[in-house]
Design an enzyme around this catalytic site. Structure first.
Site, PDB file in Angstrom:
ATOM      1  N   CYS A   1       0.830  -1.201   0.000  1.00 48.50           N
ATOM      2  CA  CYS A   1       0.000   0.000   0.000  1.00 48.50           C
ATOM      3  C   CYS A   1       0.867   1.255   0.000  1.00 48.50           C
ATOM      4  CB  CYS A   1      -0.936  -0.015   1.207  1.00 48.50           C
ATOM      5  SG  CYS A   1      -2.169   1.313   1.189  1.00 48.50           S
ATOM      6  N   CYS A   2       1.891   1.277   0.861  1.00 47.30           N
ATOM      7  CA  CYS A   2       2.808   2.425   0.911  1.00 47.30           C
ATOM      8  C   CYS A   2       3.517   2.620  -0.423  1.00 47.30           C
ATOM      9  CB  CYS A   2       3.836   2.239   2.022  1.00 47.30           C
ATOM     10  SG  CYS A   2       3.210   2.468   3.704  1.00 47.30           S
TER      11      CYS A   2
ATOM     12  N   CYS B   1      -1.000   8.773   6.804  1.00 47.28           N
ATOM     13  CA  CYS B   1      -2.367   8.447   6.400  1.00 47.28           C
ATOM     14  C   CYS B   1      -3.236   8.234   7.637  1.00 47.28           C
ATOM     15  CB  CYS B   1      -2.365   7.187   5.537  1.00 47.28           C
ATOM     16  SG  CYS B   1      -1.574   7.394   3.930  1.00 47.28           S
TER      17      CYS B   1
ATOM     18  N   CYS C   1      -3.473   4.819   9.433  1.00 45.23           N
ATOM     19  CA  CYS C   1      -2.195   4.263   9.888  1.00 45.23           C
ATOM     20  C   CYS C   1      -1.495   5.120  10.937  1.00 45.23           C
ATOM     21  CB  CYS C   1      -1.266   4.073   8.694  1.00 45.23           C
ATOM     22  SG  CYS C   1      -1.929   2.970   7.428  1.00 45.23           S
TER      23      CYS C   1
ATOM     24  N   CYS D   1       8.053   3.796   5.489  1.00 52.51           N
ATOM     25  CA  CYS D   1       7.131   3.488   4.394  1.00 52.51           C
ATOM     26  C   CYS D   1       7.843   3.187   3.089  1.00 52.51           C
ATOM     27  CB  CYS D   1       6.158   4.642   4.187  1.00 52.51           C
ATOM     28  SG  CYS D   1       6.959   6.194   3.732  1.00 52.51           S
TER      29      CYS D   1
END
Length: 237
Positions: free
Chosen positions: A119-120, A202, A205, A230
């Site tokens: 995702c990162c 985010c 997170c 990240c």
């Protein structure tokens, strides 16, 4: 001289200069090839203030992951209103985001470290590489005391993964010095900082930290031993 060779030269020749002097030098030496990435935290707002107040030839950019806090967008807007200068936004690739969320759902990053890094990578690393492409200097708001992974930082570093010189002007600043600058210069800041959020990423997170917790404890708090990075700053030399 190749860019990589300039890294050591810059560390040796400019160590005694002020932050403004270093930024002025870079803007003059690498015209149109200097970028600064901001996520609108305390540190980044300090650098933004110096760049904009001194009308430096440095492109200010931000990565919009699509999962940011409303408070982050508010300080983004306040910064635009105060300085009346552009902040260039980069978004993640639509196709990759759609495929990831379709296959794994909206919160796949909670399920495994592999999913979180995926995702990162999609939401941050890919747009960052697009933003850095063709540039020679990347200015960051990193401080050495933010993480054990950053304790060996230098002013200028060679980022092999992006083939760019990374400049960390706040490397030796403390959090207290950073906050003092922001307040003394009336710089817009993210109000989440007042609620215990020290490192803001985010929304799903990031959480506030408790007294005595590590600076990075609020990032990916469900993970243990992951390094709490990240991927944006994992490749240094």
């Amino acid at each position: 001289m190749e860019l990589q060779q300039l890294t050591e030269q810059y560390n040796a020749q400019h160590s005694e200069k002020s932050m403004l002097e270093k930024l002025q030098f870079l803007a003059a030496e690498h015209p149109g090839k200097v970028v600064f990435t901001t996520s609108f935290g305390y540190e980044d707002q300090v650098i933004t203030d110096i760049i904009f107040k001194n009308d430096l030839d440095i492109k200010v950019i931000t990565l919009d992951t699509g999962r940011l806090f409303p408070e982050t967008y508010k300080v983004y807007r306040s910064t635009l209103e105060k300085y009346r200068k552009p902040i260039h936004v980069y978004f993640p690739p639509t196709k990759e985001v759609e495929e990831m969320v379709t296959a794994k759902g909206p919160f796949s990053f909670y399920e495994s470290l592999e999913n979180r890094k995926e995702c990162c990578f999609i939401r941050k690393v890919i747009p960052l590489k697009r933003a850095l492409a063709g540039n020679e200097i990347w200015i960051t708001g990193l401080r050495a005391s933010q993480s054990n992974n950053r304790s060996d930082m230098t002013d200028f570093e060679w980022d092999e993964g992006n083939a760019i010189i990374k400049f960390n002007p706040l490397m030796n600043w403390s959090l207290e010095e950073t906050i003092e600058y922001v307040k003394a210069n009336h710089v817009p800041y993210n109000v989440l900082h007042d609620k215990g959020f020290v490192s803001i990423g985010c929304q799903p997170c990031t959480r506030a930290i408790q007294p005595g917790e590590d600076f990075r404890a609020g990032r990916w708090w469900w993970e243990q031993g992951s390094g709490k990075e990240c991927g944006l700053h994992s490749l240094k030399k």
